[in-house]
Design a protein around this motif. Structure first.
Motif, PDB file in Angstrom:
ATOM      1  N   ARG A  81       0.629  -1.238  -0.083  1.00 34.46           N
ATOM      2  CA  ARG A  81      -0.087  -0.042  -0.067  1.00 34.46           C
ATOM      3  C   ARG A  81       1.010   1.230   0.003  1.00 34.46           C
ATOM      4  NH1 ARG A  81      -2.883   4.326   0.844  1.00 34.46           N
ATOM      5  NH2 ARG A  81      -4.909   4.157   1.579  1.00 34.46           N
ATOM      6  N   GLN A  87      -1.528   6.633  -3.342  1.00 31.02           N
ATOM      7  CA  GLN A  87      -2.280   6.360  -2.253  1.00 31.02           C
ATOM      8  C   GLN A  87      -1.511   6.545  -0.924  1.00 31.02           C
ATOM      9  OE1 GLN A  87      -5.662   5.271  -1.893  1.00 31.02           O
ATOM     10  NE2 GLN A  87      -6.001   5.674  -3.968  1.00 31.02           N
ATOM     11  N   PHE A  89      -0.365   8.110   3.057  1.00 29.94           N
ATOM     12  CA  PHE A  89      -1.077   8.315   4.453  1.00 29.94           C
ATOM     13  C   PHE A  89      -0.597   9.553   4.743  1.00 29.94           C
ATOM     14  CE2 PHE A  89      -0.689   3.669   4.088  1.00 29.94           C
ATOM     15  CZ  PHE A  89      -2.141   3.435   4.504  1.00 29.94           C
ATOM     16  N   TRP A  98      -5.949   2.578   9.158  1.00 37.76           N
ATOM     17  CA  TRP A  98      -5.821   1.516   7.956  1.00 37.76           C
ATOM     18  C   TRP A  98      -5.790   0.325   8.408  1.00 37.76           C
ATOM     19  CZ3 TRP A  98      -2.605  -1.629   5.372  1.00 37.76           C
ATOM     20  CH2 TRP A  98      -2.932  -2.015   3.939  1.00 37.76           C
ATOM     21  N   GLN A 101      -8.871  -0.918  10.249  1.00 39.86           N
ATOM     22  CA  GLN A 101     -10.187  -1.059   9.607  1.00 39.86           C
ATOM     23  C   GLN A 101      -9.996  -2.055   8.398  1.00 39.86           C
ATOM     24  OE1 GLN A 101     -10.764   2.841   8.520  1.00 39.86           O
ATOM     25  NE2 GLN A 101     -11.629   3.590  10.401  1.00 39.86           N
ATOM     26  N   THR A 102      -8.887  -2.029   7.696  1.00 37.15           N
ATOM     27  CA  THR A 102      -8.712  -2.975   6.478  1.00 37.15           C
ATOM     28  C   THR A 102      -8.488  -4.231   6.633  1.00 37.15           C
ATOM     29  OG1 THR A 102      -8.135  -0.852   5.437  1.00 37.15           O
ATOM     30  CG2 THR A 102      -7.762  -2.760   4.100  1.00 37.15           C
TER      31      THR A 102
END
Length: 152
Positions: A81, A87, A89, A98, A101-102
Motif C-alpha cells: 500500500r 495512495q 497516508f 488503516w 479497519q482494512t
C-alpha cells in the motif's frame, strides 16, 4: 577441544571439565570462583554434561524473541500500500487506522511508527493539494507542453 574452542563460553565450560579431570580436582565452588560464575551455573553445565555429553554442554539455546503484534502478512500488505504512488497516508495514526479497519490488526501508535519507519524504511507521502477550480484537461496540456518545451 579446549584449544579449538571458538567462543569464550565454550572455553569456560571445557575448562571446567579439564579442571575436574585433574588428579587433585578443585571443588565446584573453587572452580566457580575462578571463572567468576555462580556455583549453580557450573553445576548446571555439569548436569548437561552428564545427561548429553560435551555437545549438550556446549549447546547454547537462544530465545526466539517476542511475538510480533503486526503479523508478517499485514506488514507485506502495508508495504504494498505504501508503494502505490497516489495512495499515501497523512500520518502514522492514519496507518494505524488503516491497519485496524482494512486488515483488522490492532496495534499501538509506536509499534506502527517503528514498523513503518524502521523496518519498511517508508516515508509517508500524500499528493500535493490541488485547487478545486483547476481543470484536469488544462493540467494535462500544461504537462505535455512543458515536456516539449524542455526537450528542445
Amino acid at each position: 577441544m579446549l584449544r579449538q574452542a571458538e567462543t569464550s563460553t565454550a572455553k569456560e565450560r571445557l575448562q571446567v571439565l579439564y579442571w575436574l579431570k585433574q588428579e587433585n580436582a578443585p571443588t565446584i565452588s573453587a572452580i566457580a570462583k575462578a571463572l567468576a560464575k555462580h556455583r549453580n551455573t557450573v553445576q548446571t553445565w555439569l548436569l548437561k554434561y552428564r545427561n548429553g555429553g560435551v555437545d549438550e554442554m556446549l549447546e547454547l539455546k537462544r530465545s526466539p524473541g517476542g511475538v510480533r503484534v503486526i503479523p508478517q502478512w499485514a506488514e507485506a500488505a502495508l508495504a504494498k500500500r505504501l508503494e502505490e504512488p497516489y495512495q499515501g497516508f497523512e500520518s502514522y495514526g492514519a496507518v494505524q487506522q488503516w491497519l485496524a479497519q482494512t486488515l483488522g490488526v490492532e496495534a499501538e501508535y509506536h509499534t506502527v511508527y517503528q514498523m513503518t519507519h524502521n523496518r519498511l524504511k517508508a516515508k509517508l507521502k500524500i499528493p500535493r493539494p490541488q485547487h478545486k477550480k483547476q481543470k484536469p484537461q488544462q493540467r494535462e496540456s500544461f504537462k505535455k507542453n512543458l515536456q516539449t518545451t524542455w526537450s528542445c
